[in-house]
Write a protein that holds these residues in place. Structure first.
Motif, PDB file in Angstrom:
ATOM      1  N   VAL A 134       0.776  -1.189  -0.051  1.00 34.25           N
ATOM      2  CA  VAL A 134       0.141   0.089  -0.086  1.00 34.25           C
ATOM      3  C   VAL A 134       0.879   1.237  -0.019  1.00 34.25           C
ATOM      4  O   VAL A 134       1.991   1.249   0.804  1.00 34.25           O
ATOM      5  CB  VAL A 134      -0.893   0.003   1.306  1.00 34.25           C
ATOM      6  CG1 VAL A 134      -1.829   1.258   1.384  1.00 34.25           C
ATOM      7  CG2 VAL A 134      -1.646  -1.306   1.237  1.00 34.25           C
ATOM      8  N   ALA A 135       0.549   2.206  -0.604  1.00 34.29           N
ATOM      9  CA  ALA A 135       1.195   3.467  -0.858  1.00 34.29           C
ATOM     10  C   ALA A 135       0.861   4.373   0.340  1.00 34.29           C
ATOM     11  O   ALA A 135      -0.106   4.387   0.820  1.00 34.29           O
ATOM     12  CB  ALA A 135       0.790   4.326  -2.235  1.00 34.29           C
ATOM     13  N   THR A 136       2.006   4.994   0.762  1.00 28.47           N
ATOM     14  CA  THR A 136       1.803   6.105   1.900  1.00 28.47           C
ATOM     15  C   THR A 136       0.799   7.102   1.685  1.00 28.47           C
ATOM     16  O   THR A 136       0.028   7.416   2.471  1.00 28.47           O
ATOM     17  CB  THR A 136       3.317   6.884   2.037  1.00 28.47           C
ATOM     18  OG1 THR A 136       4.321   5.797   2.006  1.00 28.47           O
ATOM     19  CG2 THR A 136       3.365   7.853   3.177  1.00 28.47           C
ATOM     20  N   ASN A 137       0.835   7.493   0.334  1.00 24.50           N
ATOM     21  CA  ASN A 137      -0.361   8.710  -0.038  1.00 24.50           C
ATOM     22  C   ASN A 137      -1.562   8.000   0.193  1.00 24.50           C
ATOM     23  O   ASN A 137      -2.579   8.633   0.656  1.00 24.50           O
ATOM     24  CB  ASN A 137      -0.099   9.095  -1.333  1.00 24.50           C
ATOM     25  CG  ASN A 137       0.675  10.278  -1.475  1.00 24.50           C
ATOM     26  OD1 ASN A 137       1.087  10.899  -0.572  1.00 24.50           O
ATOM     27  ND2 ASN A 137       0.745  10.805  -2.717  1.00 24.50           N
ATOM     28  N   ALA A 138      -1.830   6.858  -0.138  1.00 27.67           N
ATOM     29  CA  ALA A 138      -3.160   6.186  -0.044  1.00 27.67           C
ATOM     30  C   ALA A 138      -3.807   6.043   1.329  1.00 27.67           C
ATOM     31  O   ALA A 138      -4.765   6.247   1.824  1.00 27.67           O
ATOM     32  CB  ALA A 138      -2.985   4.619  -0.653  1.00 27.67           C
ATOM     33  N   ILE A 139      -2.688   5.691   2.209  1.00 26.12           N
ATOM     34  CA  ILE A 139      -2.854   5.690   3.574  1.00 26.12           C
ATOM     35  C   ILE A 139      -3.329   6.971   4.226  1.00 26.12           C
ATOM     36  O   ILE A 139      -4.340   7.350   4.876  1.00 26.12           O
ATOM     37  CB  ILE A 139      -1.840   5.000   4.382  1.00 26.12           C
ATOM     38  CG1 ILE A 139      -1.505   3.675   4.177  1.00 26.12           C
ATOM     39  CG2 ILE A 139      -2.124   5.081   5.925  1.00 26.12           C
ATOM     40  CD1 ILE A 139      -0.258   3.077   4.575  1.00 26.12           C
ATOM     41  N   ALA A 140      -2.512   8.038   3.806  1.00 23.35           N
ATOM     42  CA  ALA A 140      -2.721   9.336   4.398  1.00 23.35           C
ATOM     43  C   ALA A 140      -4.131   9.864   3.863  1.00 23.35           C
ATOM     44  O   ALA A 140      -4.754  10.210   4.875  1.00 23.35           O
ATOM     45  CB  ALA A 140      -1.600  10.376   3.624  1.00 23.35           C
ATOM     46  N   GLU A 141      -4.378   9.386   2.564  1.00 21.59           N
ATOM     47  CA  GLU A 141      -5.870   9.787   2.234  1.00 21.59           C
ATOM     48  C   GLU A 141      -6.952   9.270   3.180  1.00 21.59           C
ATOM     49  O   GLU A 141      -7.726  10.064   3.549  1.00 21.59           O
ATOM     50  CB  GLU A 141      -5.977   9.552   0.758  1.00 21.59           C
ATOM     51  CG  GLU A 141      -7.325  10.416   0.072  1.00 21.59           C
ATOM     52  CD  GLU A 141      -7.366   9.950  -1.320  1.00 21.59           C
ATOM     53  OE1 GLU A 141      -8.391  10.123  -1.841  1.00 21.59           O
ATOM     54  OE2 GLU A 141      -6.373   9.409  -2.031  1.00 21.59           O
ATOM     55  N   GLN A 142      -6.619   7.967   3.253  1.00 28.62           N
ATOM     56  CA  GLN A 142      -7.781   7.268   4.029  1.00 28.62           C
ATOM     57  C   GLN A 142      -7.798   7.513   5.492  1.00 28.62           C
ATOM     58  O   GLN A 142      -8.891   7.655   6.158  1.00 28.62           O
ATOM     59  CB  GLN A 142      -7.203   5.611   4.097  1.00 28.62           C
ATOM     60  CG  GLN A 142      -7.894   4.751   5.054  1.00 28.62           C
ATOM     61  CD  GLN A 142      -9.019   4.111   4.149  1.00 28.62           C
ATOM     62  OE1 GLN A 142      -9.162   4.283   3.028  1.00 28.62           O
ATOM     63  NE2 GLN A 142     -10.062   3.063   4.869  1.00 28.62           N
ATOM     64  N   MET A 143      -6.577   8.028   6.041  1.00 25.20           N
ATOM     65  CA  MET A 143      -6.522   8.405   7.500  1.00 25.20           C
ATOM     66  C   MET A 143      -6.767   9.998   7.583  1.00 25.20           C
ATOM     67  O   MET A 143      -6.686  10.464   8.683  1.00 25.20           O
ATOM     68  CB  MET A 143      -5.311   7.975   8.047  1.00 25.20           C
ATOM     69  CG  MET A 143      -4.967   6.454   8.141  1.00 25.20           C
ATOM     70  SD  MET A 143      -5.998   5.929   9.408  1.00 25.20           S
ATOM     71  CE  MET A 143      -5.490   6.647  10.971  1.00 25.20           C
ATOM     72  N   LYS A 144      -7.126  10.760   6.575  1.00 24.66           N
ATOM     73  CA  LYS A 144      -7.121  12.163   6.706  1.00 24.66           C
ATOM     74  C   LYS A 144      -6.230  12.484   7.436  1.00 24.66           C
ATOM     75  O   LYS A 144      -6.274  13.443   8.315  1.00 24.66           O
ATOM     76  CB  LYS A 144      -8.697  12.403   7.055  1.00 24.66           C
ATOM     77  CG  LYS A 144      -9.746  12.313   6.122  1.00 24.66           C
ATOM     78  CD  LYS A 144     -11.101  12.091   6.632  1.00 24.66           C
ATOM     79  CE  LYS A 144     -12.009  11.870   5.659  1.00 24.66           C
ATOM     80  NZ  LYS A 144     -13.541  11.820   6.452  1.00 24.66           N
TER      81      LYS A 144
END
Lengths: 220, 220
Positions: free
Chosen positions: A23-33
């Motif tokens: 999983v990409a760092t950016n994707a997690i950031a988006e999910q976690m706001k």
DNA sequence: ACAATTTTTTAGATTTGTCTAAAATTATAT
DNA sequence: ATATAATTTTAGACAAATCTAAAAAATTGT
């Protein structure tokens, strides 16, 4: 495990649920706001505890240990959702936010007893499967009526469109969560579908069929 | 309100529940298992939000606003305790730790529905009263059998001594939480007490009488 | 292939709740 | 009454989880 760590683990699980890759760092950031830099920090912490596999710039994936943690949180979340709907009469679309809090309560005895109290449910009110204590669950098939062939049968477990108008329509047509339907006929011309319900068979438009999920009782 | 703020408010409430005066920093520190300096920091924060009345070196007391916050947390705690005992079959002495976590769940709808689900209970499994939404509650009289005069009547709501041995004794004598007892006679000689139960009357020793709490149904 | 863009990480700062050590205040004991 | 003791507060530091800004690495387009 802190609350925040648990939320990250859950996010990573859900992001890799279907593609299974890292999983990409950016994707997690988006999910976690949150911001990517915060994600990097937390990933390092989770890697330290060997909950995730991590190599700089290469994305992240759950370790087996991390996967089990994720499944135990998901188990709690879904059991609480069943409780809220079955016992407290919440409607299935209101429960998520409250379950997000309840899932972090730490007590094995509580979850065991809750499970028993609910009659050991296998799926939550949205039709998603509830892992057992060891993280084992049967991947349920959850599909829109419009995606199913004639003969399919299953419990109605969710809607795509949760507008008040649509929910009202369902109510008027005596379609409720949990009802079992069987697909009798699909009309080529307009995509409308005839389904059998407890109270007889009814015909629903294609628009309805693309907004109702069935949880298929897949014998195997 | 953060989790920590809520815990401090609750601690201050309990410490001033009976003496009603202002509470010492050291007392809070002991209750919260933290250091006095940490308490001072937090008190300042709570005073800033006008949840407490605070003057340097003079101790602290809850403001009306703070009192209502405390009572809403206590309401949640006690409702969850009823749930754990009545619905999940926890024994009344196991529920506190779990309820300490559940009391922090934020959802008014959840508490309303839980209250209804439990049949709007007035006391928790330990016989302590459950405040209503507005923080109103009837101060219940909870006394040891040994402190009561002949003729008193009430529900058995708790024990002083929660040793396995004592609980086993109660079980053997068919004394259970929730049972209603009436005090028939007190023996001067040895302090033993005759009480009526559903299944007839029994005589209990002074030692038992000093370890069983009755919740008195005080008509007024 | 390599310049430009995107993604990810680092560095340094902030907030919350805590701590230790020391200073300020209040209480106590003779 | 005042020295001693206890309590409370302040000052400064730390860990967790976040942020912004800038640097490093990977990806993309031509």
């Amino acid at each position: 495990m802190t609350l925040s760590e648990e939320d990250y683990i859950k996010a990573i699980y859900h992001l890799s649920e279907f593609n299974s890759k890292s999983v990409a760092t950016n994707a997690i950031a988006e999910q976690m706001k949150t911001k990517p830099s915060s994600v990097t920090d937390m990933i390092k912490k989770l890697a330290e505890k060997s909950l995730v596999n991590y190599k700089k710039y290469q994305g992240v994936s759950l370790s087996e240990k991390g996967r089990l943690v994720a499944l135990s949180i998901i188990r709690k979340h879904r059991l609480w959702e069943v409780f809220l709907v079955d016992k407290l009469n919440f409607s299935w679309d209101e429960v998520h936010v409250v379950a997000e809090q309840l899932e972090h309560i730490k007590s094995d005895a509580l979850i065991d007893k809750l499970d028993a109290h609910l009659g050991f449910p296998k799926v939550d009110p949205h039709g998603d499967p509830i892992p057992n204590k060891d993280g084992v669950f049967t991947k349920s098939v959850k599909k829109l009526i419009s995606e199913l062939p004639v003969g399919s049968q299953g419990a109605c477990v969710g809607v795509n469109d949760s507008s008040a108008a649509f929910l009202k329509f369902l109510d008027k047509n005596k379609i409720a969560l949990g009802d079992t339907f069987k697909i009798l006929e699909i009309e080529e011309f307009d995509g409308s579908v005839t389904i059998s319900t407890r109270s007889g068979s009814i015909r629903i438009s294609k628009q309805i069929a693309t907004n109702l999920f069935l949880e298929i009782v897949d014998e195997e």
